[in-house]
Write a protein that holds these residues in place. Structure first.
Motif, PDB file in Angstrom:
ATOM      1  N   LEU A 181      59.566  65.441  45.768  1.00  0.00           N
ATOM      2  CA  LEU A 181      59.623  64.275  46.645  1.00  0.00           C
ATOM      3  C   LEU A 181      61.041  64.196  47.187  1.00  0.00           C
ATOM      4  CD1 LEU A 181      57.732  61.716  44.345  1.00  0.00           C
ATOM      5  CD2 LEU A 181      56.771  63.126  46.180  1.00  0.00           C
ATOM      6  N   ASP A 182      61.185  64.351  48.490  1.00  0.00           N
ATOM      7  CA  ASP A 182      62.521  64.563  49.060  1.00  0.00           C
ATOM      8  C   ASP A 182      62.754  63.650  50.259  1.00  0.00           C
ATOM      9  OD1 ASP A 182      64.971  65.542  49.758  1.00  0.00           O
ATOM     10  OD2 ASP A 182      64.363  67.631  49.868  1.00  0.00           O
ATOM     11  N   ASN A 183      63.751  62.791  50.128  1.00  0.00           N
ATOM     12  CA  ASN A 183      64.196  61.958  51.239  1.00  0.00           C
ATOM     13  C   ASN A 183      65.461  62.502  51.897  1.00  0.00           C
ATOM     14  OD1 ASN A 183      62.619  59.679  51.969  1.00  0.00           O
ATOM     15  ND2 ASN A 183      63.176  58.630  50.070  1.00  0.00           N
ATOM     16  N   SER A 184      66.032  63.573  51.319  1.00  0.00           N
ATOM     17  CA  SER A 184      67.349  64.031  51.766  1.00  0.00           C
ATOM     18  C   SER A 184      67.328  64.554  53.191  1.00  0.00           C
ATOM     19  CB  SER A 184      67.883  65.115  50.828  1.00  0.00           C
ATOM     20  OG  SER A 184      67.050  66.263  50.848  1.00  0.00           O
ATOM     21  N   SER A 185      66.176  64.982  53.709  1.00  0.00           N
ATOM     22  CA  SER A 185      66.122  65.494  55.077  1.00  0.00           C
ATOM     23  C   SER A 185      66.511  64.425  56.083  1.00  0.00           C
ATOM     24  CB  SER A 185      64.711  66.011  55.389  1.00  0.00           C
ATOM     25  OG  SER A 185      63.757  64.972  55.241  1.00  0.00           O
ATOM     26  N   THR A 224      64.453  59.718  64.318  1.00  0.00           N
ATOM     27  CA  THR A 224      63.667  58.507  64.176  1.00  0.00           C
ATOM     28  C   THR A 224      62.196  58.797  63.941  1.00  0.00           C
ATOM     29  OG1 THR A 224      63.437  58.413  66.579  1.00  0.00           O
ATOM     30  CG2 THR A 224      65.253  57.174  65.598  1.00  0.00           C
ATOM     31  N   SER A 225      61.749  60.061  64.228  1.00  0.00           N
ATOM     32  CA  SER A 225      60.334  60.387  64.050  1.00  0.00           C
ATOM     33  C   SER A 225      60.022  60.904  62.659  1.00  0.00           C
ATOM     34  CB  SER A 225      59.908  61.430  65.094  1.00  0.00           C
ATOM     35  OG  SER A 225      60.533  62.674  64.826  1.00  0.00           O
ATOM     36  N   LEU A 226      61.070  61.184  61.856  1.00  0.00           N
ATOM     37  CA  LEU A 226      60.845  61.693  60.513  1.00  0.00           C
ATOM     38  C   LEU A 226      60.234  60.602  59.634  1.00  0.00           C
ATOM     39  CD1 LEU A 226      64.131  63.709  59.922  1.00  0.00           C
ATOM     40  CD2 LEU A 226      61.866  64.606  60.426  1.00  0.00           C
ATOM     41  N   ARG A 227      59.252  60.981  58.850  1.00  0.00           N
ATOM     42  CA  ARG A 227      58.576  60.030  57.979  1.00  0.00           C
ATOM     43  C   ARG A 227      59.264  59.991  56.625  1.00  0.00           C
ATOM     44  NH1 ARG A 227      52.755  61.397  57.192  1.00  0.00           N
ATOM     45  NH2 ARG A 227      52.548  59.195  56.618  1.00  0.00           N
ATOM     46  N   THR A 228      59.559  58.799  56.145  1.00  0.00           N
ATOM     47  CA  THR A 228      60.158  58.638  54.835  1.00  0.00           C
ATOM     48  C   THR A 228      59.104  58.830  53.754  1.00  0.00           C
ATOM     49  OG1 THR A 228      59.701  56.268  54.745  1.00  0.00           O
ATOM     50  CG2 THR A 228      61.778  56.959  55.802  1.00  0.00           C
ATOM     51  N   LEU A 229      59.566  58.928  52.502  1.00  0.00           N
ATOM     52  CA  LEU A 229      58.621  59.013  51.385  1.00  0.00           C
ATOM     53  C   LEU A 229      57.728  57.776  51.340  1.00  0.00           C
ATOM     54  CD1 LEU A 229      60.750  60.445  48.437  1.00  0.00           C
ATOM     55  CD2 LEU A 229      58.888  61.577  49.657  1.00  0.00           C
ATOM     56  N   LYS A 230      58.312  56.630  51.631  1.00  0.00           N
ATOM     57  CA  LYS A 230      57.527  55.402  51.623  1.00  0.00           C
ATOM     58  C   LYS A 230      56.389  55.489  52.632  1.00  0.00           C
ATOM     59  CE  LYS A 230      57.926  50.389  52.179  1.00  0.00           C
ATOM     60  NZ  LYS A 230      58.856  49.256  52.439  1.00  0.00           N
ATOM     61  N   ASP A 231      56.672  56.041  53.804  1.00  0.00           N
ATOM     62  CA  ASP A 231      55.626  56.191  54.822  1.00  0.00           C
ATOM     63  C   ASP A 231      54.511  57.107  54.333  1.00  0.00           C
ATOM     64  OD1 ASP A 231      57.067  54.611  56.600  1.00  0.00           O
ATOM     65  OD2 ASP A 231      58.134  56.324  57.444  1.00  0.00           O
ATOM     66  N   ARG A 232      54.905  58.187  53.656  1.00  0.00           N
ATOM     67  CA  ARG A 232      53.931  59.198  53.265  1.00  0.00           C
ATOM     68  C   ARG A 232      53.143  58.834  52.010  1.00  0.00           C
ATOM     69  NH1 ARG A 232      57.694  64.261  52.888  1.00  0.00           N
ATOM     70  NH2 ARG A 232      59.338  62.695  52.903  1.00  0.00           N
ATOM     71  N   LEU A 233      53.759  58.076  51.112  1.00  0.00           N
ATOM     72  CA  LEU A 233      53.138  57.818  49.816  1.00  0.00           C
ATOM     73  C   LEU A 233      52.486  56.444  49.713  1.00  0.00           C
ATOM     74  CD1 LEU A 233      55.900  59.358  47.512  1.00  0.00           C
ATOM     75  CD2 LEU A 233      53.792  60.426  48.332  1.00  0.00           C
ATOM     76  N   ALA A 234      52.732  55.582  50.675  1.00  0.00           N
ATOM     77  CA  ALA A 234      52.116  54.254  50.656  1.00  0.00           C
ATOM     78  C   ALA A 234      50.588  54.385  50.708  1.00  0.00           C
ATOM     79  CB  ALA A 234      52.616  53.444  51.850  1.00  0.00           C
ATOM     80  N   PRO A 235      49.866  53.445  50.086  1.00  0.00           N
ATOM     81  CA  PRO A 235      50.337  52.200  49.467  1.00  0.00           C
ATOM     82  C   PRO A 235      50.630  52.328  47.977  1.00  0.00           C
ATOM     83  CG  PRO A 235      47.956  52.171  49.507  1.00  0.00           C
ATOM     84  CD  PRO A 235      48.379  53.494  50.128  1.00  0.00           C
ATOM     85  N   TYR A 236      50.705  53.561  47.483  1.00  0.00           N
ATOM     86  CA  TYR A 236      50.788  53.748  46.039  1.00  0.00           C
ATOM     87  C   TYR A 236      52.241  53.771  45.558  1.00  0.00           C
ATOM     88  CZ  TYR A 236      45.951  54.813  46.899  1.00  0.00           C
ATOM     89  OH  TYR A 236      44.645  54.719  47.307  1.00  0.00           O
ATOM     90  N   SER A 237      52.450  53.196  44.381  1.00  0.00           N
ATOM     91  CA  SER A 237      53.796  53.111  43.815  1.00  0.00           C
ATOM     92  C   SER A 237      53.935  53.927  42.540  1.00  0.00           C
ATOM     93  CB  SER A 237      54.156  51.647  43.521  1.00  0.00           C
ATOM     94  OG  SER A 237      53.322  51.125  42.497  1.00  0.00           O
ATOM     95  N   CYS A 238      52.890  54.647  42.155  1.00  0.00           N
ATOM     96  CA  CYS A 238      52.950  55.471  40.948  1.00  0.00           C
ATOM     97  C   CYS A 238      52.019  56.666  41.099  1.00  0.00           C
ATOM     98  CB  CYS A 238      52.557  54.656  39.718  1.00  0.00           C
ATOM     99  SG  CYS A 238      52.641  55.566  38.148  1.00  0.00           S
TER     100      CYS A 238
END
Length: 321
Positions: free
Chosen positions: A202-206, A221-235
């Motif tokens: 899981l990489d946000n460094s990009s 601005t078009s790069l998707r964060t981990l939050k964007d990709r993994l939502a709605p799950y938190s575990c």
């Protein structure tokens, strides 16, 4: 129990060696050094031992390096737990600037440059023995970078229950998949033959290395964060089961999985899970995701309840507290 007087061991290292004497599991070695701490409470179940893996100060910081060697002797049942989630604090100085040193390889470069928190575990499980690695999840705080490598070597008649899970961070503090990087590798060998290898990156460094404008690729601005990709799950969690002492639990899970109805939904489920056989059905992998960590925790607590018959009711109650 820390290292014996006069014994010098490197910082952040630990060693667990246990053997069965009569009906009691005895530790011939149970040593650790700061920031790692190992504690073993007294248990009543014959042939079973519990070790808690702790860290001083309630967590790990950038640059901490932990190394643990575990040797489970013949006919022993060892439960490895933690007290609370493994908290990983952000890297020390210049954490944002240091991410520019990263390259595309999933393996981290110099930990000293990036102040990456690392944990490694080397495990050997002898014949007719079992390891139940059931810690609380890893929780990476904002800007943290964490690498974990765990390797397990099993005898043919050995068993393992391995749980590896990660949360999105401190949601109460507004942190939701805000860490820089999480990298976890689990490899399982039976009689020297690799039967499973699971890797999660899981990489946000990009987001830090991408220039403001790039003619050959998408804009920053078009790069998707981990939050964007993994939502709605938190575990997210991975459970691996292998060996004769897991058969009862696996049979129950297979029956439960066959009863699932699959159909299209308009909104995501609060909890999702899947089951996959590995090594021609000798092993089983469970993957799960939950909107809340408690959803995942409660599901595993119920799904693994069959382990009460293996390690004892009182001992199993210490898991998933």
């Amino acid at each position: 129990m820390s290292s014996m007087v006069g014994e010098s061991i490197p910082a952040g290292t630990g060693h667990i060696t246990c053997d069965l004497h009569s009906s009691t599991v005895v530790f011939s070695k149970l040593s650790s050094s700061y920031p790692l701490k190992l504690l073993s409470p007294r248990v009543s179940e014959h042939g079973v031992a519990i070790v808690y893996m702790l860290s001083y100060g309630g967590g790990l910081v950038g640059g901490d390096r932990m190394q643990l060697v575990v040797e489970v002797g013949k006919e022993c049942k060892l439960i490895l737990l933690s007290q609370g989630s493994t908290k990983v604090f952000k890297t020390r100085a210049s954490d944002r600037a240091s991410t520019r040193l990263r390259r595309s390889s999933p393996q981290p470069s110099s930990p000293s440059l990036q102040a990456v928190t690392t944990q490694s575990m080397q495990v050997t499980i002898d014949p007719d023995s079992a390891l139940f690695l059931l810690p609380d999840p890893v929780t990476c705080f904002r800007s943290a970078s964490y690498t974990q490598v765990q390797t397990f070597h099993l005898a043919r008649s050995a068993s393992i229950v391995l749980l590896d899970w990660v949360t999105s961070g401190r949601r109460s503090m507004g942190e939701d998949w805000d860490f820089l990087r999480y990298y976890s590798v689990n490899e399982v060998f039976v009689e020297g033959r690799r039967v499973a290898r699971d890797v999660l990156l899981l990489d946000n460094s990009s987001l830090d290395t991408q220039p403001a404008s790039c003619s050959s690729g998408p804009s920053r601005t078009s790069l998707r964060t981990l939050k964007d990709r993994l939502a709605p799950y938190s575990c997210y969690a991975m459970l691996f089961l292998y060996g004769p002492q897991t058969h009862g639990v696996v049979t129950d899970l297979q029956a439960k999985y066959r009863s699932i109805s699959i159909f299209k939904r308009t909104v995501p489920e609060r909890f999702l899970w899947s089951l996959s056989p590995v090594d021609d059905g000798k092993g089983t992998v469970i993957r799960a995701a939950g909107v809340d960590t408690e959803d995942v925790k409660n599901w595993f607590k119920e799904a693994l309840k069959g382990l009460e018959a293996v390690v004892g009711i009182d001992e199993y109650r210490k898991v998933f507290l």
